[in-house]
Design a protein around this motif. Structure first.
Motif, PDB file in Angstrom:
ATOM      1  N   LEU A 138      14.854 -29.758  -0.970  1.00  0.00           N
ATOM      2  CA  LEU A 138      14.105 -30.767  -1.726  1.00  0.00           C
ATOM      3  C   LEU A 138      14.999 -31.501  -2.711  1.00  0.00           C
ATOM      4  O   LEU A 138      14.622 -32.552  -3.231  1.00  0.00           O
ATOM      5  N   THR A 160       9.594 -36.523  -4.741  1.00  0.00           N
ATOM      6  CA  THR A 160       9.071 -35.632  -3.707  1.00  0.00           C
ATOM      7  C   THR A 160       7.726 -35.059  -4.147  1.00  0.00           C
ATOM      8  O   THR A 160       7.599 -34.521  -5.247  1.00  0.00           O
ATOM      9  N   PHE A 197      18.845 -31.604  -2.314  1.00  0.00           N
ATOM     10  CA  PHE A 197      20.055 -32.148  -1.689  1.00  0.00           C
ATOM     11  C   PHE A 197      19.744 -32.723  -0.306  1.00  0.00           C
ATOM     12  O   PHE A 197      18.795 -32.301   0.358  1.00  0.00           O
ATOM     13  N   THR A 198      20.564 -33.681   0.115  1.00  0.00           N
ATOM     14  CA  THR A 198      20.385 -34.267   1.444  1.00  0.00           C
ATOM     15  C   THR A 198      20.755 -33.247   2.518  1.00  0.00           C
ATOM     16  O   THR A 198      21.595 -32.372   2.300  1.00  0.00           O
ATOM     17  N   SER A 199      20.140 -33.382   3.675  1.00  0.00           N
ATOM     18  CA  SER A 199      20.420 -32.463   4.778  1.00  0.00           C
ATOM     19  C   SER A 199      21.878 -32.551   5.211  1.00  0.00           C
ATOM     20  O   SER A 199      22.500 -31.542   5.563  1.00  0.00           O
ATOM     21  N   ASN A 205      12.475 -36.637  -8.438  1.00  0.00           N
ATOM     22  CA  ASN A 205      13.023 -37.531  -7.408  1.00  0.00           C
ATOM     23  C   ASN A 205      11.942 -38.153  -6.532  1.00  0.00           C
ATOM     24  O   ASN A 205      12.237 -38.845  -5.562  1.00  0.00           O
ATOM     25  N   GLN A 243      24.984 -33.891  -2.256  1.00  0.00           N
ATOM     26  CA  GLN A 243      24.458 -35.194  -2.670  1.00  0.00           C
ATOM     27  C   GLN A 243      22.950 -35.062  -2.814  1.00  0.00           C
ATOM     28  O   GLN A 243      22.264 -34.634  -1.894  1.00  0.00           O
ATOM     29  N   GLN A 244      22.439 -35.438  -3.967  1.00  0.00           N
ATOM     30  CA  GLN A 244      21.014 -35.251  -4.241  1.00  0.00           C
ATOM     31  C   GLN A 244      20.181 -36.341  -3.579  1.00  0.00           C
ATOM     32  O   GLN A 244      20.643 -37.458  -3.349  1.00  0.00           O
ATOM     33  N   GLU A 245      18.944 -35.954  -3.268  1.00  0.00           N
ATOM     34  CA  GLU A 245      17.998 -36.888  -2.627  1.00  0.00           C
ATOM     35  C   GLU A 245      17.708 -38.064  -3.562  1.00  0.00           C
ATOM     36  O   GLU A 245      17.647 -37.910  -4.760  1.00  0.00           O
TER      37      GLU A 245
END
Length: 259
Positions: free
Chosen positions: A129, A67, A131-133, A65, A257-259
């Motif tokens: 790293l 990161t 999923f969204t916060s 993704n 929801q993934q980054e």
């Protein structure tokens, strides 16, 4: 008649004493569990922050993704050490916790629980790293509401659900085996099934453990062994903590929801 009234008064006082002790015991269980969850959240957040870098020249690796991982992140998530990080909590539960309960004083058991919570934070740090916060926070709130309802039902129900225990534990063992197999298969359909079944199993365990904690206290309160009751509270906190944590992780598979 006076003798009967004396017996009834004494019995009522004893019942009231057990009820007050039970409330204090349950407060200790939930309080210990809550501190453990806080330790896990802080450890996961702190480690995830150290595991990433915004400096391309300092990046040791990069996730799909985008990161960028620091040297620590690459070591924790991409090197063979990741298997130690993943399996260390299981090793503690199956090999260490029982010995701690038998041999350590209550304060040592409490410290062991908090150490385990920090270890879980290490193993869970990667979710920040992936999923969204917002989705992590949303899933946590949903899990907390579900947990509270299930635990309240387990505490107040008159139905004996002690028979659920062996069936649910067998289900947990089956889940662990399926998850290990899916590490190699990487099947999305199998992961979906594991997540759905996992939510149901740990929902049942939440109610089961709550009733077990209550019944265990009532059965042993008259013996007055405070050291044993303190250990029982920490053991109950661990069981509920694990149930909450697993419900959260499996629900995150659906809601995250993934980054």
């Amino acid at each position: 008649m006076a003798q009967y009234d004396t017996i009834r008064t004494t019995a009522g006082a004893r019942t009231g004493e057990i009820d007050a002790g039970l409330r204090a015991h349950m407060n200790k269980v939930y309080g210990t569990m809550s501190v453990g969850m806080l330790i896990t959240a802080l450890a996961a957040w702190a480690i995830s922050g150290l595991a990433v870098t915004t400096d391309p020249s300092a990046a040791a690796a990069q996730l799909p993704n985008g990161t960028m991982l620091s040297g620590l992140g690459a070591t924790l998530y991409l090197s063979p050490l990741k298997w130690v990080v993943m399996l260390a909590p299981l090793a503690f539960i199956f090999l260490g916790w029982g010995a701690l309960l038998r041999r350590a004083p209550a304060a040592g058991v409490q410290l062991g629980f908090f150490g385990f919570a920090a270890l879980i934070g290490l193993s869970l740090s990667s979710i920040f790293l992936v999923f969204t916060s917002f989705s992590i926070a949303q899933t946590f709130v949903v899990t907390a509401i579900a947990f509270a309802g299930l635990s309240l039902w387990g505490y107040t129900t008159k139905k004996d659900i002690s028979g659920w225990g062996s069936f649910l534990i067998m289900g947990v063992i089956g889940l662990i085996v399926a998850m290990i197999v899916n590490i190699f298969l990487q099947s999305p359909a199998m992961m979906f099934a594991i997540s759905a079944i996992g939510v149901l199993i740990f929902a049942g365990l939440t109610a089961f453990y709550t009733q077990e904690i209550k019944n265990t206290y009532v059965a042993h309160a008259a013996q007055g062994d405070q050291e044993w009751l303190d250990k029982a509270a920490y053991d109950g906190a661990l069981n509920l903590y694990i149930s909450f944590l697993n419900m959260f992780q499996f629900l995150l598979m659906f809601m995250g929801q993934q980054e």
